[in-house]
Design a protein around this motif. Structure first.
Motif, PDB file in Angstrom:
ATOM      1  N   ASN A  78     -10.495  -0.982  18.231  1.00 35.24           N
ATOM      2  CA  ASN A  78      -9.206  -1.171  17.563  1.00 35.24           C
ATOM      3  C   ASN A  78      -8.455  -2.288  18.254  1.00 35.24           C
ATOM      4  N   ILE A 113      -2.311  -9.380   5.869  1.00 31.13           N
ATOM      5  CA  ILE A 113      -1.471  -8.372   5.248  1.00 31.13           C
ATOM      6  C   ILE A 113      -0.088  -8.954   4.981  1.00 31.13           C
ATOM      7  N   ASP A 123       3.723  -4.951   3.427  1.00 32.30           N
ATOM      8  CA  ASP A 123       2.537  -4.137   3.108  1.00 32.30           C
ATOM      9  C   ASP A 123       2.215  -4.198   1.620  1.00 32.30           C
ATOM     10  N   ILE A 167      -3.096  -6.780   0.875  1.00 33.54           N
ATOM     11  CA  ILE A 167      -4.042  -6.907   1.986  1.00 33.54           C
ATOM     12  C   ILE A 167      -5.253  -7.640   1.453  1.00 33.54           C
ATOM     13  N   THR A 183     -10.197  -2.184   8.869  1.00 27.15           N
ATOM     14  CA  THR A 183      -8.952  -1.773   8.225  1.00 27.15           C
ATOM     15  C   THR A 183      -7.772  -2.401   8.957  1.00 27.15           C
ATOM     16  N   GLU A 204      -3.674  -2.738   9.419  1.00 27.43           N
ATOM     17  CA  GLU A 204      -2.415  -2.027   9.199  1.00 27.43           C
ATOM     18  C   GLU A 204      -1.312  -2.688  10.009  1.00 27.43           C
ATOM     19  N   ARG A 205      -0.075  -2.532   9.549  1.00 30.04           N
ATOM     20  CA  ARG A 205       1.053  -3.023  10.319  1.00 30.04           C
ATOM     21  C   ARG A 205       2.096  -1.924  10.448  1.00 30.04           C
ATOM     22  N   ASP A 206       2.833  -1.987  11.539  1.00 28.30           N
ATOM     23  CA  ASP A 206       3.923  -1.056  11.787  1.00 28.30           C
ATOM     24  C   ASP A 206       5.160  -1.892  12.081  1.00 28.30           C
ATOM     25  N   VAL A 210       0.578  -5.084  14.586  1.00 25.46           N
ATOM     26  CA  VAL A 210      -0.438  -5.058  13.541  1.00 25.46           C
ATOM     27  C   VAL A 210      -1.762  -4.728  14.218  1.00 25.46           C
TER      28      VAL A 210
END
Length: 123
Positions: free
Chosen positions: A19, A51, A55, A58, A69, A71-73, A79
């Motif tokens: 990750n 991305i 959001d 993608i 995969t 993802e962002r926060d 990210v």
């Protein structure tokens, strides 16, 4: 301009997982599209995934679809790229990118880059 710091690379056997994380700082981080690229010695930087700032979209490169995969926060200004079922062909230095100004799969469209984190998939 957003400042990016990549982390999470390492050594893994085929079929394993890693990750990657990208921490962003600077003004209005959540106004920026974010992406990941990779590069091997002597080769051009290769698009991996991107991305949208909200959001809302993608995009993945064909070689990683179904395995990676993104993802962002936006609360944590991070990210992440979850990489599963890794293959030796995934071996590269991975770079986070931000602040897109053109096509997502064109490296020249991105204004901000992380320092890179190496990933090695070995048998």
């Amino acid at each position: 301009q957003v400042t990016l710091v990549d982390s999470g690379g390492g050594l893994v056997q085929p079929g394993g997982s890693l990750n990657l994380s990208c921490a962003a700082s600077g003004l209005k981080y959540n106004n920026y599209d974010m992406g990941w690229w990779r590069q091997t010695p002597g080769e051009e930087r290769e698009f991996v995934a991107a991305i949208g700032q909200d959001d809302d979209w993608i995009s993945y490169a064909d070689p990683v679809k179904g395995r990676f995969t993104l993802e962002r926060d936006n609360m944590k200004n991070t990210v992440s790229l979850q990489m599963n079922n890794l293959r030796p062909a995934d071996t590269a230095v991975y770079y986070c990118s931000g602040d897109r100004r053109g096509p997502a799969d064109n490296w020249a469209a991105w204004r901000s880059w992380g320092q890179g984190t190496p990933v090695t998939v070995y048998s």
